[in-house]
Motif scaffolding. Structure first.
Motif, short mmCIF file in Angstrom:
data_model
loop_
_atom_site.label_atom_id
_atom_site.label_comp_id
_atom_site.label_asym_id
_atom_site.label_seq_id
_atom_site.Cartn_x
_atom_site.Cartn_y
_atom_site.Cartn_z
N CYS A 326 -4.96 4.94 -3.44
CA CYS A 326 -4.11 5.83 -2.62
C CYS A 326 -4.79 7.12 -2.20
CB CYS A 326 -2.80 6.12 -3.33
SG CYS A 326 -2.94 7.26 -4.72
N GLY A 327 -5.88 7.54 -2.86
CA GLY A 327 -6.50 8.80 -2.49
C GLY A 327 -5.51 9.95 -2.57
N VAL A 328 -5.42 10.74 -1.49
CA VAL A 328 -4.49 11.88 -1.47
C VAL A 328 -3.12 11.48 -0.93
CG1 VAL A 328 -6.34 13.58 -1.27
CG2 VAL A 328 -5.31 12.64 0.80
N GLY A 329 -2.88 10.16 -0.86
CA GLY A 329 -1.53 9.68 -0.54
C GLY A 329 -1.24 9.45 0.92
N THR A 330 -2.26 9.37 1.76
CA THR A 330 -2.01 9.28 3.20
C THR A 330 -1.19 8.02 3.57
OG1 THR A 330 -4.25 8.37 3.42
CG2 THR A 330 -3.93 10.68 4.00
N ILE A 331 -1.66 6.85 3.13
CA ILE A 331 -0.94 5.62 3.48
C ILE A 331 0.39 5.54 2.72
CG2 ILE A 331 -1.01 3.09 3.41
CD1 ILE A 331 -3.98 3.24 3.96
N SER A 332 0.39 5.93 1.45
CA SER A 332 1.63 5.92 0.66
C SER A 332 2.73 6.69 1.36
CB SER A 332 1.39 6.53 -0.72
OG SER A 332 0.44 5.81 -1.47
N LEU A 333 2.39 7.89 1.82
CA LEU A 333 3.39 8.75 2.45
C LEU A 333 3.76 8.27 3.84
CD1 LEU A 333 2.01 12.20 1.22
CD2 LEU A 333 3.85 10.82 0.23
N TRP A 334 2.86 7.57 4.50
CA TRP A 334 3.15 7.00 5.81
C TRP A 334 4.19 5.88 5.68
CZ3 TRP A 334 2.06 9.12 10.27
CH2 TRP A 334 2.18 8.37 11.43
N LEU A 335 4.09 5.10 4.58
CA LEU A 335 4.99 3.96 4.38
C LEU A 335 6.31 4.35 3.71
CD1 LEU A 335 2.45 1.25 3.13
CD2 LEU A 335 3.26 1.65 5.46
N ALA A 336 6.31 5.45 2.96
CA ALA A 336 7.46 5.80 2.13
C ALA A 336 8.80 5.87 2.87
CB ALA A 336 7.19 7.12 1.40
N PRO A 337 8.87 6.44 4.09
CA PRO A 337 10.18 6.52 4.76
C PRO A 337 10.82 5.15 5.03
CG PRO A 337 8.61 8.02 5.79
CD PRO A 337 7.83 7.17 4.84
N ASP A 338 10.04 4.09 5.07
CA ASP A 338 10.57 2.75 5.37
C ASP A 338 10.69 1.87 4.13
OD1 ASP A 338 10.70 3.11 8.25
OD2 ASP A 338 8.52 3.14 8.17
N ALA A 339 10.35 2.41 2.95
CA ALA A 339 10.39 1.62 1.71
C ALA A 339 11.43 2.19 0.76
CB ALA A 339 9.01 1.62 1.05
N LYS A 340 11.77 1.41 -0.25
CA LYS A 340 12.68 1.91 -1.28
C LYS A 340 11.92 2.86 -2.20
CE LYS A 340 16.03 0.37 -4.74
NZ LYS A 340 16.66 -0.81 -5.39
N GLU A 350 -7.76 14.77 -9.34
CA GLU A 350 -7.54 15.81 -8.32
C GLU A 350 -6.86 15.23 -7.08
OE1 GLU A 350 -11.14 16.90 -10.79
OE2 GLU A 350 -10.40 15.10 -9.79
N ALA A 351 -7.23 14.00 -6.73
CA ALA A 351 -6.61 13.36 -5.57
C ALA A 351 -5.13 13.10 -5.80
CB ALA A 351 -7.33 12.05 -5.24
N ILE A 352 -4.79 12.72 -7.03
CA ILE A 352 -3.38 12.47 -7.36
C ILE A 352 -2.58 13.77 -7.28
CG2 ILE A 352 -1.84 11.89 -9.28
CD1 ILE A 352 -2.92 9.46 -7.83
N GLU A 353 -3.17 14.86 -7.74
CA GLU A 353 -2.48 16.16 -7.64
C GLU A 353 -2.25 16.53 -6.17
OE1 GLU A 353 -1.07 17.86 -10.13
OE2 GLU A 353 -1.68 16.06 -11.24
N ILE A 364 9.12 14.14 0.85
CA ILE A 364 9.25 12.72 0.52
C ILE A 364 9.48 12.59 -0.99
CG2 ILE A 364 8.00 10.51 0.44
CD1 ILE A 364 6.63 11.38 3.05
N ALA A 365 10.64 12.06 -1.37
CA ALA A 365 11.02 12.01 -2.78
C ALA A 365 10.87 10.63 -3.41
CB ALA A 365 12.47 12.48 -2.93
N ASN A 366 10.58 9.61 -2.61
CA ASN A 366 10.52 8.25 -3.16
C ASN A 366 9.10 7.74 -3.36
OD1 ASN A 366 10.05 8.06 -0.39
ND2 ASN A 366 10.86 5.97 -0.25
N ALA A 367 8.13 8.66 -3.44
CA ALA A 367 6.74 8.30 -3.70
C ALA A 367 6.28 8.90 -5.02
CB ALA A 367 5.84 8.79 -2.56
N GLU A 368 5.72 8.05 -5.87
CA GLU A 368 5.20 8.48 -7.17
C GLU A 368 3.71 8.18 -7.22
OE1 GLU A 368 7.33 5.79 -9.56
OE2 GLU A 368 9.30 6.66 -9.16
N PHE A 369 2.96 9.01 -7.96
CA PHE A 369 1.52 8.85 -7.99
C PHE A 369 1.00 8.85 -9.42
CE2 PHE A 369 2.63 10.58 -3.86
CZ PHE A 369 1.95 9.70 -3.01
#
Length: 466
Positions: A326-340, A350-353, A364-369
């Motif tokens: 996931c790196g710094v969350g770019t794709i995770s956060l891009w997909l989060a609005p359309d996922a549960k 450091e990337a997770i932080e 975005i509240a539905n993404a965990e790292f």
């Protein structure tokens, strides 16, 4: 008479270094070189284009292939053009400026197709037309140039291919104009204040690398000086002069790299002036970029790449998505609005932080790292009853760890989305998954016009899905 070599795949003519041959170029290789065949032996020729007839002087010979350089173009391709960059032939940063952009796009499609022909038994590859750029210049948001000297002048640039000769780069046409301005201003200030440039052989001097990054959406500017020692001479004067020349400058940073290494960054970074991070956004997702944070270099094409990944994920709002690199969350956060829910995994703390901060910044509240290895966390979650519906990977050029691919095969997500920067490792990894998955489509995206690099999104569907 040429000697012959018999190998596992057949008989090849044994060429000699210095030998001159006439060659018809058939296709473009993965590094942008032309490939022709001399009595069944592949010959790689940088600068040659498909359908050209060229006189080639052999420079390297291996048992199954050879390399050569163009001595004379006997029949030029209609795709050939004059490069826009004055140092194109010396720099090595681009490999395809001598080819029309339409030709580049076709060549990149062929590179992806060729990789799948080599590594898989798929007959008709479901390859979509490549997504190119309307204006394939000035697209890079970050310049990272080595510092050196030429007489009394400070120069900044890239090393010529297969050498340690630094090629001075001024206004690079694929860079955003503001990164060119920032590099030029930094070079001017360092020269004015007589700040010594690092000499790798003598291990003396201070300035190793100058890095400039600009936020395409926000306009914020970040400058990083990588130094060989902690003490930066005339620090206050450097800051004052830079701010005078660059009124949009948001952040000035120093990274210390004392090691004798080819790695750009050291472990310690200090903000000399301004913000510790700069802000940038992709669509509705906001990011804070620290000096060492990875961020896609071509924002316009990144939107196309991530939209393709979102399409491949086939989200309805009910899915658990695991983003395995996931790196710094770019794709995770891009997909989060359309996922549960989305769970991102990354080995670099450091990337997770950064990912957590980016999620908060974007609301975005539905993404965990999670810090860790996906091949370890994925089986653990499945065992706990948390089986993902979709797994997304965006690995480095070496591709996915086989242990991760095996973990995916055991977890059996309904969809597997592979975002790739290397067609060869993409095809290799897809071949490993085909026992349980069907390849729905492959979407190439031209993230780096005028280079040989091509990114792709592959959509795979579990064969056992209803």
């Amino acid at each position: 008479m040429n000697k012959k070599y018999t190998g596992k795949k057949g008989t090849y003519v044994q060429l000699k270094i210095g030998q001159e041959i006439l060659l018809t170029i058939k296709r473009i290789g993965i590094n942008g070189e032309g490939i022709g065949y001399y009595k069944r032996k592949a010959v790689f020729v940088p600068g040659a284009l498909p359908e050209e007839v060229v006189e080639v002087k052999i420079t390297k010979v291996q048992s199954t292939f050879a390399e050569g350089r163009v001595k004379k173009i006997k029949q030029a391709s209609d795709l050939r053009q004059a490069p826009s960059c004055p140092v194109y032939n010396e720099c090595g940063g681009c490999q395809m400026q001598h080819m029309t952009y339409e030709g580049q796009l076709k060549a990149k499609e062929d590179i992806v197709r060729g990789a799948f022909e080599k590594y898989t038994d798929i007959g008709e590859l479901p390859l979509r037309p490549i997504l190119g750029m309307e204006e394939p210049w000035s697209y890079r948001n970050k310049a990272q140039l080595q510092a050196g000297t030429q007489g009394d002048r400070i120069i900044t640039g890239l090393y010529a291919a297969d050498s340690h000769q630094l090629i001075d780069i001024g206004d690079c046409p694929i860079q955003h104009p503001e990164t060119n301005e920032m590099i030029a201003a930094a070079r001017e200030v360092l020269e004015l204040l007589s700040i010594p440039v690092y000499n790798e052989r003598k291990r003396t001097g201070v300035i190793r690398t100058i890095i400039a990054r600009v936020g395409f959406e926000t306009g914020e500017q970040q400058l990083i000086l990588v130094t060989a020692e902690e003490k930066l001479p005339r620090k206050k004067e450097i800051i004052t002069e830079l701010r005078m020349r660059l009124p949009k400058l948001t952040s000035i940073n120093q990274n210390i790299n004392k090691q004798k290494t080819s790695l750009i960054f050291g472990d310690k970074t200090e903000t000399l002036w301004g913000k510790e991070t700069i802000d940038e956004s992709l669509g509705d997702v906001k990011f804070s970029l620290s000096p060492r944070a990875f961020f896609q270099l071509n924002p316009a094409q990144t939107l196309k790449l991530y939209n393709s990944a979102r399409e491949a994920a086939g989200l309805t709002g009910e899915e658990l998505v695991v983003d395995a690199y996931c790196g710094v969350g770019t794709i995770s956060l891009w997909l989060a609005p359309d996922a549960k829910r989305v769970r991102g995994i990354e080995v670099i703390p450091e990337a997770i932080e950064d990912a957590k901060r980016n999620a908060e910044k974007s609301g975005i509240a539905n993404a965990e790292f999670y810090v860790g290895k996906a091949e370890e966390l994925l089986p653990k979650w499945v065992k706990q009853g948390e089986r993902p519906d979709v797994v997304v990977v965006d690995p480095p050029r070496v591709g996915c760890d086989k242990a991760l691919l095996d973990a995916v095969l055991k977890a059996k997500p309904k969809r597997f989305v592979y975002v790739s920067c290397n067609p060869s490792t993409l095809a290799r990894d897809v071949a490993h998954l085909l026992k349980e998955y069907r390849l729905e489509w492959v979407q190439p995206v031209d993230m780096f016009p005028h280079t040989s690099h091509v990114e792709s999104v592959a959509s795979l569907i579990y064969k056992g899905s209803k």
